[in-house]
Design an enzyme around this catalytic site. Structure first.
Site, short mmCIF file in Angstrom:
data_model
loop_
_atom_site.label_atom_id
_atom_site.label_comp_id
_atom_site.label_asym_id
_atom_site.label_seq_id
_atom_site.Cartn_x
_atom_site.Cartn_y
_atom_site.Cartn_z
N HIS A 99 0.85 -1.18 0.00
CA HIS A 99 0.00 0.00 0.00
C HIS A 99 0.89 1.24 0.00
CE1 HIS A 99 -3.15 -2.73 0.48
NE2 HIS A 99 -4.02 -1.93 1.08
N LYS A 120 -13.45 5.69 6.52
CA LYS A 120 -13.85 6.71 5.55
C LYS A 120 -15.36 6.76 5.40
CE LYS A 120 -12.99 6.04 1.08
NZ LYS A 120 -14.22 6.23 0.28
#
Length: 937
Positions: free
Chosen positions: A172, A595
């Site tokens: 990532h 999120k």
């Protein structure tokens, strides 16, 4: 000039090392930070000139004065100092701004290395004192708590045998540093460690300091940011480097630590070869396709081949060492009949008689002859071709390769058993046990490689290919879309890998965005279409392909238990489960749920899903293992490892766990043998603590039991926070516009951090925006709202009820999940700075929009700050964690100038100065702020 590390006397230095509490134990860290700062100043003057050094000092001193004014409550003075510093930055040419940001970034590089060295120093101090049981998260401390709680040695071993932890390395894009910079960091760390040795002659100290200064100079002359985006192949190499750097060497040390802890606390004498296997390793690098078009089937094959090559090269070195050291002669001691028989079987396969081949080599050294044959089989496994015809290596090259790790283990066990039976137990423990442990852990493949793809890609592939199957076509029809062709080719590659010598290499197939039973069944159908045997097969040693749904959004987390119940009760799927030993893995997504729902709701919904999934698994007779997709930052599920593992629901943990290790976290945890050992020990100790729960048997403190009143409080606060987060963030279109303009999120592409694009395509929206850039933008702009927004509103609302504050303080004292949540929020808020954030907000041209959104952020920050202080009973953040508070305090005067420089460069770029020089300078500030906050995204 004497070395900066020269002590007045060595007794003082030893006293520092032995110090357990107080300022004395922090003296070495302050010395390292001070000395490294002086060396960097020397390098800056030499390499960039006095003028740059003076600008660095002026900005640093201004930042320090601003922080002091803030602490004294002189907010007007602090604001004036900030505006003055901003004016100074505004007048700088781009090249000066870039050089300044590099200078501050390099200071952080050195501070980080000094702090890392201090962690190792404190670990050594505990080892010297013999009181490792007092260290938070130590295995010995956990075992001592278990023993005192009345848990027997037999019970302790039963709990330990249930543990199997798999750190999964991912690429990532949050590791900003280049591979060459990581190498230089490690070298500087090694010099710092050598400067710690007691005693060290003065001449050697001076020589070490000279080498250290040279390495800092080399680092200054190295590009710290990439000039081009890394390829997936680069990420594969970077991930594999950690095995060479620390993990191979760490493993035997760690298991010896386990054996020593069992001996010290339970008086159990257990060899490495008898300990249960506690660890495995996994990777997504080269297998994670979700949103990364550069991960192809060729890349996947390369990732597998590279891992296998690294491992076999390591085995080659280890077997060579055993051949060199295991010189026991049959004229001195016999070998077992079983080993002699296996050796004879190998020798009978050779094309010539034994005497000409071995000649005078190892005439009576049968162990060495046997290990030479083992080594030859390893070379054959690696595909190595011997040179010449008359060499020993060439003669042995006819021996077959190992077709499985079990065969390799079998040969090693023969040696071990023979040595143990013939007065060679000490040799077996020293030479054979470490390698045997490594083979048990790494097999012939090093780590498992997960394949991951998004559910919507599978749905499209299923629609397009339902009229076609692998049985009636050798080639894929040309009218299929690229994404569908890639899915089918991926499945064929998985089948190809599983047909090789290590079918366990690919064990899991992860489905991003899983939201239904059909999403799981689609993958099973597509896998069969590609020729993959989804069920496990004990006869061939193929564990099958376990389909792992990843639940990421709040809605999907809530639906996960019923989705799995439906799946696990389907007759066809129950047959699959049976072939997998009635085991199932489910992945929980921390980043996207944050999120989607904010910090508090994400934390609570993951906990609830975790608990409910285990309840459903028990009803269905399934052994559930959860895979935790945790990021490096608090806003993506990061935080202290021990605390997070222990905070799992009581009854919601069977001992098996997989956890992603992402981006910059890899370097923080695995850049050194000591750090890797400590990190892995923390995970083992926390898992044992979470399984055995000694607190529940002893003092009843922080047992993990969730009282009904606490659950009701969490339910209520989560609902309040979620409604507030949705209304304030998700459903306010101005927030996304503010985010694009008031943070450097658009610069993530220019930072060239990772191979994967930062969004899924199209215009920016909450749906297309990945969690990493979402956290990146807020972190770089010093707002960090994913880690705290909504918490203050929920706490304040709850505390308005009679007894509300007392209830939250009770939870803060006793409930591990709530403690973890509050401490993580507190840490993130301590790193935030709304004074600096206001400068980023000024980049938003629409004054009305800017004031509305930033005003909302500021109000919630102040509300959260007040609530956190009330719940924790502190007068300031991190009052009860002075080590972290000091670390942030030291860093802030260096982070602040880089933020000012970044804001000014963003302003210039958006005004039209979009040049390679400006982009490079912005990337430099990203690098520096990341190093300063120890987080990228």
């Amino acid at each position: 000039m004497p070395s900066l590390w020269k002590p007045e006397n060595w007794a003082e230095r030893l006293a520092e090392l032995e110090a357990r509490t107080g300022d004395l134990k922090e003296v070495p860290l302050r010395r390292d930070v001070r000395s490294l700062g002086m060396l960097l100043g020397e390098v800056l003057r030499e390499q960039a000139g006095d003028a740059l050094f003076e600008k660095v000092e002026a900005l640093r001193q201004a930042a320090i004065r601003r922080r002091e004014a803030q602490a004294e409550g002189s907010l007007h003075e602090a604001d004036q100092l900030l505006q003055k510093a901003m004016l100074d930055v505004n007048a700088m040419p781009v090249d000066t701004a870039y050089a300044l940001s590099r200078a501050f970034a390099f200071y952080f590089e050195l501070i980080n290395l000094a702090e890392t060295n201090h962690r190792k120093r404190r670990r050594l101090s505990l080892q010297l004192s013999g009181d490792k049981a007092s260290q938070r998260g130590s295995l010995r401390g956990t075992l001592r708590a278990m023993r005192k709680a009345g848990i027997s040695a037999e019970e302790a071993m039963q709990w330990l045998s249930k543990i199997f932890i798999v750190p999964v390395f991912t690429a990532h894009p949050t590791e900003i540093a280049r591979r060459s910079v990581l190498t230089k960091r490690r070298r500087i760390g090694e010099f710092l460690e050598k400067l710690d040795r007691i005693p060290t002659p003065e001449e050697e100290l001076e020589a070490l300091e000279a080498e250290l200064t040279a390495e800092i100079t080399a680092l200054w002359q190295t590009d710290e940011v990439r000039s081009s985006r890394p390829q997936v192949a680069d990420e594969i190499k970077m991930g594999l480097d950690y095995y060479e750097v620390s993990i191979f060497e760490t493993l035997p040390l760690l298991y010896r630590e386990v054996a020593a802890a069992l001996k010290a606390e339970y008086d159990l004498s257990i060899d490495l070869s008898e300990l249960p296997l506690l660890l495995g390793f996994g990777s997504w690098i080269g297998g994670d396709r979700d949103g990364n078009p550069f991960v192809t089937t060729d890349v996947t094959r390369e990732a597998i081949a590279d891992a296998r090559t690294r491992l076999l090269e390591f085995y080659d070195r280890q077997t060579q060492q055993i051949i060199d050291l295991l010189t026991t002669s049959s004229q001195q001691l016999p070998v077992s009949a079983e080993l002699k028989e296996r050796l004879d079987s190998y020798l009978q396969q050779l094309p010539h008689s034994v005497d000409p081949i071995f000649s005078h080599h190892f005439q009576f050294e049968l162990y060495r002859r046997f290990m030479v044959c083992v080594h030859a089989r390893l070379l054959a496994t690696a595909g190595y071709e011997a040179d010449g015809e008359d060499t020993l290596e060439a003669a042995l090259s006819v021996l077959p390769p190992y077709t499985s790790a079990a065969e390799f283990q079998g040969d090693l066990r023969l040696i071990r058993e023979s040595l143990a039976a013939n007065q060679g137990l000490r040799l077996a423990q020293t030479l054979i046990d470490p390698l045997l442990l490594q083979v048990r852990t790494f097999g012939l493949h090093l780590h498992t490689l997960d394949v991951r793809q998004h559910a919507r890609i599978h749905r499209k592939a299923l629609e397009e290919s339902s009229a076609w199957c692998a049985g009636n076509a050798e080639t894929i029809p040309g009218d299929l879309s690229d994404s569908t062709r890639e899915v089918i080719e991926t499945m064929r590659t998985i089948a190809e890998v599983k047909a090789g010598s290590s079918p366990e290499t690919i064990r899991q197939y992860v489905i991003s965005g899983a939201a239904s039973v059909e999403d799981v069944l689609n993958v099973a159908w597509l896998a069969r279409l590609g020729g993959v045997n989804v069920p496990g097969n004990a006869e061939t040693g193929d564990p099958g392909l376990m389909i792992v749904p990843l639940f990421e959004t709040i809605e999907d987390l809530r639906n996960a238990p019923e989705i799995c119940r439906t799946l696990w009760t389907m007759p066809a799927y129950k047959q699959l489960l049976a072939s997998w030993g009635n085991e199932q893995e489910v992945m929980l997504g921390y980043s996207d749920s944050n999120k989607d729902g904010g910090m508090l709701t994400s934390t609570w919904e993951i906990f609830r899903a975790h608990r409910a999934l285990h309840e459903v698994a028990r009803e269905c007779g399934v052994t559930l293992r959860l895979f935790h997709g945790r990021g490096g930052t608090v806003g993506r599920g990061g935080g202290p490892t021990h605390r997070s593992i222990y905070a799992q629901p009581v009854g919601g943990f069977e001992g098996g766990i997989r956890i992603t290790e992402q981006g910059e976290v890899l370097n923080f945890k695995y850049s050194d043998v000591v750090l890797a050992e400590r990190n892995l020990e923390l995970m083992i100790a926390a898992s044992l603590d979470a399984l055995a729960r000694p607190n529940a048997r002893a003092n009843g403190h922080q047992t993990g039991v969730l009282l009904p009143a606490w659950e009701a409080a969490f339910d209520e606060m989560s609902a309040t926070a979620y409604a507030f987060y949705k209304a304030s963030i998700l459903e306010d279109p101005e927030v996304l516009e503010y985010f694009e303009r008031g943070t450097p999120v658009s610069e993530l592409e220019h930072a060239k951090i990772g191979s994967r694009p930062s969004r899924r395509g199209g215009r920016m929206s909450f749906e297309s925006l990945r969690a990493i850039p979402w956290v990146f933008g807020w972190t770089q702009s010093r707002q960090l709202i994913p880690a705290w927004f909504g918490v203050g509103h929920a706490f304040e609302t709850y505390m308005q009820q009679p007894g509300g504050l007392e209830r939250l303080r009770e939870m803060m004292a006793e409930f591990p999940l709530f403690i973890d949540l509050v401490r993580n929020v507190e840490m993130a808020m301590a790193k935030a700075d709304l004074g600096i954030a206001a400068l980023y907000a000024s980049l938003v041209e629409d004054a009305g929009l800017r004031d509305r959104v930033f005003g909302k952020i500021k109000a919630e920050f102040e509300r959260t700050l007040k609530a956190i202080l009330a719940v924790t009973g502190q007068s300031e953040l991190l009052e009860k964690n002075q080590v972290l508070a000091r670390s942030i305090k030291v860093r802030n005067p260096y982070v602040d100038p880089m933020s000012l420089i970044q804001v000014e460069l963003l302003r210039r770029k958006r005004a039209g100065e979009d040049t390679p020089e400006v982009n490079r300078a912005i990337a430099g500030t990203i690098n520096g702020i990341s190093a300063g906050l120890r987080n990228t995204g």
